[in-house]
Design an enzyme around this catalytic site. Structure first.
Site, mmCIF file in Angstrom:
data_model
loop_
_atom_site.group_PDB
_atom_site.id
_atom_site.type_symbol
_atom_site.label_atom_id
_atom_site.label_comp_id
_atom_site.label_asym_id
_atom_site.label_seq_id
_atom_site.Cartn_x
_atom_site.Cartn_y
_atom_site.Cartn_z
ATOM 1 N N HIS A 196 -33.654 -16.320 28.601
ATOM 2 C CA HIS A 196 -32.572 -17.322 28.611
ATOM 3 C C HIS A 196 -32.381 -17.952 27.222
ATOM 4 C CE1 HIS A 196 -32.682 -17.111 33.030
ATOM 5 N NE2 HIS A 196 -34.006 -17.166 32.902
ATOM 6 N N SER A 203 -19.585 -15.736 0.691
ATOM 7 C CA SER A 203 -18.375 -16.434 1.105
ATOM 8 C C SER A 203 -17.445 -16.593 -0.100
ATOM 9 C CB SER A 203 -18.738 -17.817 1.662
ATOM 10 O OG SER A 203 -17.593 -18.645 1.727
ATOM 11 N N LYS A 205 -23.788 -19.119 0.677
ATOM 12 C CA LYS A 205 -23.903 -18.322 1.900
ATOM 13 C C LYS A 205 -24.211 -16.855 1.640
ATOM 14 C CE LYS A 205 -21.487 -18.922 5.495
ATOM 15 N NZ LYS A 205 -20.357 -18.216 6.058
ATOM 16 N N GLU A 242 -22.610 -7.983 12.267
ATOM 17 C CA GLU A 242 -21.391 -8.552 12.855
ATOM 18 C C GLU A 242 -20.346 -7.465 13.091
ATOM 19 O OE1 GLU A 242 -21.609 -13.115 11.104
ATOM 20 O OE2 GLU A 242 -20.255 -11.679 10.174
#
Length: 466
Positions: free
Chosen positions: A162, A283, A289, A296
């Protein structure tokens, strides 16, 4: 070589005029089925040899056809054969060029054959090759998983259910879970290969042919494992394509699940891995970043393969026997899924091999800072004769009290343990140490270090056999 033009109509004298230009463009598949040209040439050569073998055409005619088809193969590879939309599809393009090369004998190639069984044969030849190539990619992916696992048998990582801390694991055990998924993928593709590897050639348009063909001969020439027993089924079956898309979808499910974990692990909140420059981007406005683009994209590309599967199911669900033009729509779904699965397997293999680094110190800190050893306290009491459910409830109270005091289980004094239950002894601290917690789970298939080493040995043998 320049493109040649079609006659007024590709079809028989039943038609008096050519297609409307817009309909011709709408109807044409040459823009994508040109990918089948090598398979079409191979299948046509087998068909020509069979026609000669059975006496339907002379041996000399058969050799002329085979030789002409081979010339087209070389022209295509050299970029000299580039049929355009006027050819409609790869099959007509090849036949027309063949007739230009060998003359009227080229018109005999289509004897005892329909485009329906021809395209079915081409598609199976194509998919047969692609399945083998994807299985090689799966093996490469597995090899990297095994290498990483071997390096991290005693590296600990929090295990979750979970998405909540559950129990600590060997990192190798976690990685081997993905090995098992990919092993099923590899085996599944092998099973599907057997059903792809059946020849529809000789089924004709739908009912077979009046010519004395030898379907088993062409199947043997093309290394098919058998032939379709029913001509209607032979030209209309796309179960094999659906099965492949199911397998491709499951590969993407597994890659996407791993991608999601890598994305989480690379976040500041988890901090379990560091992304290397070779497999991440930055970025455009936030210089600090480092983005996990590879996982992804893999996660995102899974959806397009799922979509192709759904599209194929919808395509087939209402088709009456036998062949229908709708089946032209199966090609792009297959082609794109093959490309997508191959590229995602390659990208994830590279990512694991050289794109991420596990932060072992952070992982060790993570397994030391939670209550994932609570079950082991209950097991400890159960081993001393306390009924497990009673022990379970007692440990629940211990966790509640510890949370209120901002303590972990390892921080409780022996006096506090004994106050909870007299069965607790000094060895409780060893029993709840993360490394001990992991090592103790030595049941078959468990995360215990001995079990993981055995699992690694077995996995290596399985890969070696394939």
């Amino acid at each position: 070589m320049t493109n040649v033009s079609l006659p007024t109509s590709t079809w028989s004298q039943r038609f008096e005029t050519a297609l409307h230009p817009a309909i011709a463009r709408f109807n044409a598949s040459i823009g994508f089925d040109i990918q089948l040209i090598e398979y079409d040439l191979t299948g046509s050569q087998a068909h020509a040899r069979m026609l000669a073998h059975t006496g339907i055409i002379s041996p000399e005619e058969g050799e002329k056809l085979v030789s002409g088809l081979e010339q087209i193969r070389q022209e295509y590879r050299e970029g000299k054969f580039t049929p355009g939309i006027e050819a409609e599809d790869v099959h007509f393009a090849v036949e027309r060029r063949l007739t230009e090369i060998v003359g009227d004998v080229g018109k005999k190639l289509h004897t005892a054959r329909s485009r329906n069984d021809q395209v079915g044969t081409d598609t199976r030849l194509y998919l047969r090759d692609q399945i083998q190539q994807i299985r090689v990619r799966v093996r490469e992916f597995q090899s990297v998983l095994l290498s990483l696992a071997e390096q991290n048998v005693e590296t600990l990582i929090p295990g979750y259910t979970h998405l909540q801390r559950a129990q600590p694991l060997s990192l190798a055990h976690h990685l081997l879970a993905y090995f098992e998924m990919s092993q099923r993928d590899w085996e599944r593709l092998g099973e599907i290969y057997q059903r792809v590897n059946v020849s529809p050639l000789g089924s004709g348009a739908l009912a077979g042919t009046t010519f004395p063909i030898d379907r088993h001969y062409t199947a043997q020439l093309l290394n098919f494992g058998g032939v379709y027993a029913n001509s209607l089924d032979g030209v209309s079956d796309r179960d094999f394509a659906i099965e492949f898309l199911c397998a491709a979808s499951l590969i993407m499910v597994h890659l996407s699940r791993l991608s999601e974990e890598v994305i989480l692990w690379a976040s500041e909140e988890f901090g379990f891995v560091t992304l290397k420059d070779s497999c991440s981007t930055g970025s455009s406005i936030m210089p600090q970043k480092k983005n996990p683009d590879v996982p992804e994209l893999v996660r995102g590309k899974a959806g397009r393969v799922f979509g192709h599967l759904q599209g194929m199911l919808v395509l087939m669900k209402g088709l009456p026997l036998a062949y229908n033009k709708d089946l032209q729509e199966d090609k792009e779904a297959l082609f794109d899924s093959v490309i997508t699965v191959n590229s995602c397997l390659e990208a994830m293999t590279i990512l694991l091999l050289e794109g991420i680094e596990f932060r072992t110190v952070r992982l060790q800190e993570a397994v030391n800072e939670d209550f994932s050893n609570a079950t082991d306290v209950a097991d400890y009491l159960a081993a001393k004769g306390v009924p497990f459910r009673e022990a379970y409830n007692l440990v629940g109270k211990v966790v509640k009290t510890s949370l209120a005091q901002n303590k972990l289980l390892k921080d409780l004094t022996l006096e506090e343990w004994k106050a909870l239950h007299p069965a607790f002894e000094p060895d409780i601290y060893e029993a709840i140490a993360p490394a001990r917690v992991v090592a103790a789970r030595n049941s078959h298939g468990g995360t215990g270090f001995d079990q993981v080493r055995q699992a690694l040995k077995t996995a290596k043998a399985r890969v070696g056999e394939g």
